[in-house]
Design a protein around this motif. Structure first.
Motif, PDB file in Angstrom:
ATOM      1  N   PRO A  11      83.556  64.724  44.953  1.00  0.00           N
ATOM      2  CA  PRO A  11      82.839  65.931  45.384  1.00  0.00           C
ATOM      3  C   PRO A  11      81.494  65.624  46.047  1.00  0.00           C
ATOM      4  O   PRO A  11      81.091  66.318  46.978  1.00  0.00           O
ATOM      5  CB  PRO A  11      82.666  66.722  44.080  1.00  0.00           C
ATOM      6  CG  PRO A  11      83.849  66.323  43.250  1.00  0.00           C
ATOM      7  CD  PRO A  11      84.044  64.850  43.571  1.00  0.00           C
ATOM      8  N   LEU A  12      80.816  64.552  45.623  1.00  0.00           N
ATOM      9  CA  LEU A  12      79.541  64.196  46.243  1.00  0.00           C
ATOM     10  C   LEU A  12      79.749  63.516  47.595  1.00  0.00           C
ATOM     11  O   LEU A  12      79.108  63.884  48.581  1.00  0.00           O
ATOM     12  CB  LEU A  12      78.719  63.284  45.323  1.00  0.00           C
ATOM     13  CG  LEU A  12      77.903  64.009  44.257  1.00  0.00           C
ATOM     14  CD1 LEU A  12      77.327  63.024  43.251  1.00  0.00           C
ATOM     15  CD2 LEU A  12      76.786  64.818  44.899  1.00  0.00           C
ATOM     16  N   LYS A  42      70.298  65.046  47.064  1.00  0.00           N
ATOM     17  CA  LYS A  42      71.241  64.579  46.046  1.00  0.00           C
ATOM     18  C   LYS A  42      71.297  63.045  45.984  1.00  0.00           C
ATOM     19  O   LYS A  42      71.983  62.491  45.139  1.00  0.00           O
ATOM     20  CB  LYS A  42      72.631  65.143  46.315  1.00  0.00           C
ATOM     21  CG  LYS A  42      72.688  66.647  46.113  1.00  0.00           C
ATOM     22  CD  LYS A  42      74.076  67.190  46.285  1.00  0.00           C
ATOM     23  CE  LYS A  42      74.051  68.703  46.018  1.00  0.00           C
ATOM     24  NZ  LYS A  42      75.391  69.266  46.094  1.00  0.00           N
ATOM     25  N   ILE A  43      70.580  62.371  46.897  1.00  0.00           N
ATOM     26  CA  ILE A  43      70.543  60.909  46.912  1.00  0.00           C
ATOM     27  C   ILE A  43      69.354  60.430  46.088  1.00  0.00           C
ATOM     28  O   ILE A  43      68.250  60.969  46.192  1.00  0.00           O
ATOM     29  CB  ILE A  43      70.441  60.372  48.356  1.00  0.00           C
ATOM     30  CG1 ILE A  43      71.709  60.735  49.134  1.00  0.00           C
ATOM     31  CG2 ILE A  43      70.212  58.864  48.361  1.00  0.00           C
ATOM     32  CD1 ILE A  43      71.672  60.333  50.602  1.00  0.00           C
ATOM     33  N   LEU A  44      69.588  59.410  45.280  1.00  0.00           N
ATOM     34  CA  LEU A  44      68.503  58.775  44.532  1.00  0.00           C
ATOM     35  C   LEU A  44      67.862  57.758  45.473  1.00  0.00           C
ATOM     36  O   LEU A  44      68.458  56.727  45.789  1.00  0.00           O
ATOM     37  CB  LEU A  44      69.037  58.083  43.274  1.00  0.00           C
ATOM     38  CG  LEU A  44      67.989  57.402  42.399  1.00  0.00           C
ATOM     39  CD1 LEU A  44      66.967  58.417  41.869  1.00  0.00           C
ATOM     40  CD2 LEU A  44      68.666  56.688  41.245  1.00  0.00           C
ATOM     41  N   TRP A  45      66.687  58.085  45.966  1.00  0.00           N
ATOM     42  CA  TRP A  45      65.975  57.211  46.899  1.00  0.00           C
ATOM     43  C   TRP A  45      65.088  56.263  46.117  1.00  0.00           C
ATOM     44  O   TRP A  45      64.445  56.661  45.144  1.00  0.00           O
ATOM     45  CB  TRP A  45      65.119  58.046  47.868  1.00  0.00           C
ATOM     46  CG  TRP A  45      65.932  58.982  48.702  1.00  0.00           C
ATOM     47  CD1 TRP A  45      66.098  60.320  48.506  1.00  0.00           C
ATOM     48  CD2 TRP A  45      66.710  58.652  49.854  1.00  0.00           C
ATOM     49  NE1 TRP A  45      66.918  60.845  49.467  1.00  0.00           N
ATOM     50  CE2 TRP A  45      67.312  59.841  50.316  1.00  0.00           C
ATOM     51  CE3 TRP A  45      66.966  57.461  50.546  1.00  0.00           C
ATOM     52  CZ2 TRP A  45      68.146  59.877  51.424  1.00  0.00           C
ATOM     53  CZ3 TRP A  45      67.790  57.499  51.651  1.00  0.00           C
ATOM     54  CH2 TRP A  45      68.374  58.692  52.081  1.00  0.00           C
ATOM     55  N   THR A 147      71.691  61.276  42.553  1.00  0.00           N
ATOM     56  CA  THR A 147      70.808  61.628  41.434  1.00  0.00           C
ATOM     57  C   THR A 147      71.589  61.785  40.132  1.00  0.00           C
ATOM     58  O   THR A 147      70.997  61.732  39.054  1.00  0.00           O
ATOM     59  CB  THR A 147      70.020  62.919  41.753  1.00  0.00           C
ATOM     60  OG1 THR A 147      70.952  63.961  42.078  1.00  0.00           O
ATOM     61  CG2 THR A 147      69.048  62.705  42.902  1.00  0.00           C
ATOM     62  N   THR A 148      72.907  61.938  40.214  1.00  0.00           N
ATOM     63  CA  THR A 148      73.759  62.027  39.022  1.00  0.00           C
ATOM     64  C   THR A 148      74.024  60.666  38.406  1.00  0.00           C
ATOM     65  O   THR A 148      74.585  60.575  37.315  1.00  0.00           O
ATOM     66  CB  THR A 148      75.113  62.640  39.392  1.00  0.00           C
ATOM     67  OG1 THR A 148      75.760  61.766  40.340  1.00  0.00           O
ATOM     68  CG2 THR A 148      74.971  64.036  39.959  1.00  0.00           C
TER      69      THR A 148
END
Length: 173
Positions: A11-12, A42-45, A147-148
């Motif tokens: 889904p991401l 939604k991206i972990l930077w 981020t999940t």
């Protein structure tokens, strides 16, 4: 621009498109561009770098990568370049498929341009070398951590049942 494919559709990953291209400027200079389209929040930077520097293990989180091969065979040497969206980088030489890994002292990497606007992120990476860079085959790849905590592996092709950026059958010649 080349479209990168996620190793697995989730889904991401279904919310994103990643494009990449490589331009050989000279025997000692290459520019690589990446465009990431989707909900960038939604991206972990990675945290901003105080001083952009050579770092190990950048691939453990969001990282833009390029593989440059001296030839298409598994026993041909190649270089792996990692560039974090915060500007930290590294370059490694391999004597053959996943063998003889060592830092590439003759290559430096610079995040030349970074811009994010709305749902589009654009990154231009410059490779500079004190000697000619071998690039008869190229792998354009990205690791995206969300981020999940989910990680997605993007490449031109995924020819194996596991994500393997070092597999030259997934590169272009």
């Amino acid at each position: 621009m080349n479209v990168l494919q996620p190793f697995a559709s989730t889904p991401l990953t279904d919310q994103f498109k990643i494009f990449s291209d490589l331009q050989i400027i000279s025997a000692e200079k290459i520019e690589i561009t990446f465009q990431i389209s989707g909900p960038l929040d939604k991206i972990l930077w990675p945290d901003p770098a105080i001083i952009e520097s050579r770092q190990d293990e950048l691939w453990k989180t969001t990282c833009l990568e390029t593989f440059l091969g001296s030839g298409p065979q598994a026993n041909d040497s190649y270089t792996e370049v990692n560039c974090s969206p915060n500007g930290n980088w590294n370059a490694y030489s391999f004597s053959s498929y996943r063998e003889g890994m060592s830092p590439s002292p003759d290559i430096t990497v610079r995040l030349k341009e970074k811009s994010t606007q709305g749902q589009n992120g654009f990154f231009k990476i410059e490779l500079l070398s004190t000697k000619a860079i071998a690039a008869s085959c190229v792998g354009l790849t990205a690791v995206i951590e969300f981020t999940t905590g989910e990680k997605a592996y993007w490449a031109l092709r995924h020819p194996k049942s596991t994500a393997d950026f070092h597999d030259k059958t997934g590169w272009k010649t």
